[in-house]
Motif scaffolding. Structure first.
Motif, short mmCIF file in Angstrom:
data_model
loop_
_atom_site.label_atom_id
_atom_site.label_comp_id
_atom_site.label_asym_id
_atom_site.label_seq_id
_atom_site.Cartn_x
_atom_site.Cartn_y
_atom_site.Cartn_z
N ASP A 82 1.03 -1.22 0.06
CA ASP A 82 0.02 0.03 0.05
C ASP A 82 0.57 1.29 0.06
OD1 ASP A 82 -2.80 0.97 0.11
OD2 ASP A 82 -1.86 2.00 2.05
N GLY A 83 0.80 2.10 -1.16
CA GLY A 83 1.70 3.05 -1.24
C GLY A 83 2.82 2.73 -2.38
N THR A 84 2.17 2.32 -3.48
CA THR A 84 2.96 1.78 -4.32
C THR A 84 3.91 2.72 -5.10
OG1 THR A 84 1.60 -0.09 -4.83
CG2 THR A 84 2.96 0.49 -6.64
N ALA A 85 3.12 3.89 -5.17
CA ALA A 85 3.95 5.22 -5.99
C ALA A 85 5.33 5.40 -4.92
CB ALA A 85 3.11 6.34 -6.13
N THR A 151 -5.76 11.71 -1.69
CA THR A 151 -6.00 12.50 -3.17
C THR A 151 -6.92 11.52 -4.14
OG1 THR A 151 -3.84 11.91 -3.87
CG2 THR A 151 -4.27 14.13 -2.76
N SER A 152 -6.92 10.24 -3.68
CA SER A 152 -7.55 9.38 -4.89
C SER A 152 -7.01 9.81 -6.24
CB SER A 152 -9.26 9.65 -4.62
OG SER A 152 -9.42 9.28 -3.34
N ARG A 178 -0.41 14.23 3.87
CA ARG A 178 -0.75 13.33 2.79
C ARG A 178 0.46 12.36 2.81
NH1 ARG A 178 -2.76 9.60 -0.31
NH2 ARG A 178 -2.57 9.49 -2.59
N TYR A 197 -8.73 11.15 9.27
CA TYR A 197 -8.38 10.98 7.79
C TYR A 197 -9.49 11.04 7.01
CZ TYR A 197 -6.96 7.53 4.27
OH TYR A 197 -7.16 7.13 3.14
N LEU A 202 -11.35 4.71 -2.27
CA LEU A 202 -10.39 3.59 -2.21
C LEU A 202 -10.88 2.25 -2.35
CD1 LEU A 202 -9.07 4.88 1.42
CD2 LEU A 202 -7.81 4.82 -0.78
C1 LIP Z 1 -2.85 3.93 -2.51
C2 LIP Z 1 -3.64 4.51 -1.24
C3 LIP Z 1 -3.47 5.72 -1.17
C4 LIP Z 1 -4.53 6.44 -2.42
C5 LIP Z 1 -3.97 5.91 -3.63
C6 LIP Z 1 -3.52 4.29 -3.66
P1 LIP Z 1 -1.84 1.72 -3.53
O1 LIP Z 1 -2.80 2.50 -2.61
O2 LIP Z 1 -3.16 4.01 -0.15
O3 LIP Z 1 -3.87 6.45 0.17
O4 LIP Z 1 -4.50 7.92 -2.30
O5 LIP Z 1 -4.93 6.32 -4.66
O6 LIP Z 1 -5.06 3.92 -3.72
O7 LIP Z 1 -2.70 1.66 -4.88
O8 LIP Z 1 -0.49 2.63 -3.55
O9 LIP Z 1 -1.79 0.30 -3.03
#
Ligand code: LIP
Length: 255
Positions: A82-85, A151-152, A178, A197, A202
């Motif tokens: 979670d938090g791939t970017a 920020t979706s 964020r 939060y 999501l």
């Molecule tokens: C992320 C979320 C984050 C959201 C991103 C994304 P991912 O999950 O944890 O809060 O803003 O859009 O969904 O895709 O990195 O597993």
């Protein structure tokens, strides 16, 4: 060692393996912002293999690929990273999120950030913990709280509303944050670091484990309308300590 403790070891091991992965291929999914890496896929495959062996009856509802079967009496809801970017850009703010649920609620949740070695966990009715120590939401009002938000980024149509709410939150809170990981944002509410939060859209794997951890830490987690979030489909999330959550819901309703 019971199944829960073995599951904890598996999640920890998945974190250690993730930190040792030095090769990474990156692909775009639905949008140039929606990334998946070979590390997401490898971590998910590891978790499915090990947890599947431990819980042979469970189905898996995971972020990557075709492991999206939410049909079982019991299911794992997993975001391998979670938090791939953040992971792709070396931001060191990502977590492995694993929830074990029945048809109606999450029975236990684990969120592990291997960068900080912070292991958040909760079992229904047994409280929430960070590295084995009990955690609880803060008692602060919204005014005296940091508020984290998401920020979706995959949903362009939600951008205006997201930042309109964030701007309003700035008026009524200490400040906003964020992180880029919904799972960790929820855990920071559970640990009392943030009073609330929100994120407008999501997927269940982003919030299922964090939802259990916040509730067991004395917090509230709903969708943006105040209803229980869906565990098998997308949902907005509004979470917080009871005081800050109520103030958030009252003040953030857009006309
Ligand atoms: C992320 C979320 C984050 C959201 C991103 C994304 P991912 O999950 O944890 O809060 O803003 O859009 O969904 O895709 O990195 O597993």
């Amino acid at each position: 060692m019971d199944h829960y403790e073995q599951s904890r070891q598996i999640v920890r091991e998945a974190g250690a393996r993730l930190l040792s992965m030095h090769e990474m291929r990156v692909e775009e999914k639905t949008d140039f912002k929606d990334l998946v890496t070979s590390c997401d896929k490898a971590t998910q495959a590891y978790l499915v293999e090990k947890l599947g062996a431990l819980y042979p009856q469970a189905t898996f509802f995971c972020e990557e690929g075709d492991a999206q079967d939410g049909s079982g009496e019991h299911m794992f809801i997993i975001d391998p990273i979670d938090g791939t970017a953040n992971f792709v850009y070396g931001y060191n703010q990502s977590a492995i999120s694993v929830a074990y649920a029945d048809r109606t609620e999450v029975l236990w949740g684990m969120v592990y950030n291997p960068y900080t070695e912070e292991f958040y966990e909760a079992r229904k009715g047994e409280g929430a913990f960070l590295n084995g120590s009990p955690i609880h939401v803060s008692a602060d009002s919204l005014k005296h709280s940091l508020v984290n938000f998401g920020t979706s980024p995959y949903y362009r149509e939600l951008r205006g509303e997201t930042f309109e709410i964030a701007e309003r939150v700035m008026e009524y809170s200490m400040d906003v944050r964020r992180s880029g990981s919904a799972a960790l944002d929820l855990c920071y509410v559970a640990a009392g670091r943030c009073g609330a939060y929100f994120e407008l859209q999501l997927s269940p794997w982003d919030y299922a484990a964090g939802l259990c951890i916040v509730k067991e830490a004395g917090g509230v987690v709903t969708d943006m309308e105040g209803n229980p979030p869906c565990l098998t489909g997308k949902s907005g999330i509004a979470a917080g300590n009871p005081t800050a959550w109520k103030e958030f819901m009252d003040k953030m309703k857009l006309p």
